[in-house]
Design an enzyme around this catalytic site. Sequence first.
Site, PDB file in Angstrom:
ATOM      1  N   HIS A  93       0.861  -1.186   0.000  1.00 17.98           N
ATOM      2  CA  HIS A  93       0.000   0.000   0.000  1.00 17.98           C
ATOM      3  C   HIS A  93       0.896   1.234   0.000  1.00 17.98           C
ATOM      4  O   HIS A  93       1.285   1.742   1.044  1.00 17.98           O
ATOM      5  CB  HIS A  93      -0.921  -0.034   1.243  1.00 17.98           C
ATOM      6  N   HIS A 120       1.387   4.784  -2.483  1.00 19.75           N
ATOM      7  CA  HIS A 120       1.024   5.615  -3.641  1.00 19.75           C
ATOM      8  C   HIS A 120       2.287   6.307  -4.123  1.00 19.75           C
ATOM      9  O   HIS A 120       2.900   7.053  -3.367  1.00 19.75           O
ATOM     10  CB  HIS A 120      -0.016   6.665  -3.244  1.00 19.75           C
ATOM     11  N   GLU A 156     -11.332   3.083   5.694  1.00 25.11           N
ATOM     12  CA  GLU A 156     -10.340   4.022   6.231  1.00 25.11           C
ATOM     13  C   GLU A 156     -11.123   5.067   7.024  1.00 25.11           C
ATOM     14  O   GLU A 156     -11.054   5.095   8.244  1.00 25.11           O
ATOM     15  CB  GLU A 156      -9.532   4.663   5.087  1.00 25.11           C
ATOM     16  N   ASP A 180       1.712   4.018   2.755  1.00 24.99           N
ATOM     17  CA  ASP A 180       0.684   4.851   2.122  1.00 24.99           C
ATOM     18  C   ASP A 180       1.288   6.022   1.331  1.00 24.99           C
ATOM     19  O   ASP A 180       1.516   5.893   0.151  1.00 24.99           O
ATOM     20  CB  ASP A 180      -0.319   5.344   3.173  1.00 24.99           C
ATOM     21  N   ASP A 181       1.541   7.149   2.010  1.00 23.91           N
ATOM     22  CA  ASP A 181       2.099   8.346   1.357  1.00 23.91           C
ATOM     23  C   ASP A 181       3.245   8.860   2.224  1.00 23.91           C
ATOM     24  O   ASP A 181       3.118   9.880   2.917  1.00 23.91           O
ATOM     25  CB  ASP A 181       1.011   9.416   1.224  1.00 23.91           C
TER      26      ASP A 181
HETATM   27  N1  HPA Z   1      -6.800   7.171   1.078  1.00 25.47           N
HETATM   28  C1  HPA Z   1      -7.452   7.514  -0.015  1.00 25.47           C
HETATM   29  N2  HPA Z   1      -6.842   8.014  -1.067  1.00 25.47           N
HETATM   30  C2  HPA Z   1      -5.540   8.167  -1.052  1.00 25.47           C
HETATM   31  C3  HPA Z   1      -4.803   7.822   0.061  1.00 25.47           C
HETATM   32  C4  HPA Z   1      -5.464   7.283   1.189  1.00 25.47           C
HETATM   33  O1  HPA Z   1      -4.887   6.918   2.229  1.00 25.47           O
HETATM   34  N3  HPA Z   1      -3.523   8.107  -0.222  1.00 25.47           N
HETATM   35  C5  HPA Z   1      -3.479   8.589  -1.478  1.00 25.47           C
HETATM   36  N4  HPA Z   1      -4.704   8.623  -1.980  1.00 25.47           N
HETATM   37 ZN    ZN Z   2      -3.756   4.732   0.358  1.00 26.17          ZN
END
Ligand code: HPA
Ligand code: ZN
Length: 344
Positions: free
Chosen positions: A27, A29, A209, A287-288
């Site tokens: 996971h 991005h 989430e 994630d990011d």
């Molecule tokens: N959630 C939804 N969209 C996203 C996320 C996330 O954690 N990170 C990048 N786009």
């Molecule tokens: Zn994500």
Amino acid sequence: MSDVTTATDARSESVEFVRRLPKAELHLHIEGTLEPEMLFRFAARNGVETRFTSVDELRAAYEFDDLQSFLDIYYQGAAVLRTEEDFHDLTWAYLERAAADGVRRAEIFFDPQTHTDRGISMETVILGISSAIERGSELGVSTGLILCFLRHLSGEDALHTLEAALPHRSKLLGVGLDSSEVGHPATKFVAAYDLARSEGLHLVAHAGEEGPPEYVWQALDVLGVERVDHGVRAMEDAALVARLVAERTPLTVCPLSNLRLRVVDDMAEHPLPRMLEAGLVVTVNSDDPAYFGGYIGANFGAMIESCELSRDELVTLARNSIEAAFITGDDPLFSDFDAAVEAL
Ligand code: HPA
Ligand code: ZN
């Protein structure tokens, strides 16, 4: 030695222990790996103006109230990505960091609509990212690319996006669904997921989430996903947990993201230890990482610090990530993992 020093030493030993475990990151991005320094570098070489004047000012803006407040800044940041070289450099920088944290498999998300909607071609995006991931083996990282649909846009847009990517089908591992969750039901995306399935692509989606358990049920039943991204709110529904456990559906959990987007108020209250205890196939991911304060090692570090995970739990989390990866049973990562655990 004081108790504080002993506890700190134990934590850094656990962080090193995790670093040595072969892991998959599932996971991530790629647009979320755009570090502020890189953002300014790409802006300068592409002649793109930003409203921020320094790295410090930009980092200071990374204070989020929720998912939407993050997405607003994140989509602005992506505007500096214009050329194949930008996508290549961004991806290579991530792979180097991941490899340093012991990642041996990375299944990377990208958001083509964020780029095609501002005039960057699908080809530029896919070829730029692919030229880096195809060299992942130089770092000992095997890779896959997962095309995500933006769920705040229409189902038709998603379908057209996948059609536009299909000339590059051989470079894709799967499809996913991200962006604003609440108010954007999975039902919009059935046609796009049906096409992806008929193309033999793997299916994942963000769910649970910010959205309630119902969004996870929909990802499973309406889209037919094989893995759920985040899924932390599944813990509010015992029947859903029972199903995820019975079907061994993996959940790609992102602790620092959950803290920074206020899905949890305090890392010590993060549901991950309870998810493990419930028998869910949970994994740890970043994630990011450029926006949330760290890569996969930092995410493990935060959990170790706040939730005192045991060595057995850390081994389970790493093993889960390999089980959850879209690789075949004879992939050398399985035997490498067993050998690494044996040698610990
Ligand atoms: N959630 C939804 N969209 C996203 C996320 C996330 O954690 N990170 C990048 N786009
Ligand atoms: Zn994500």
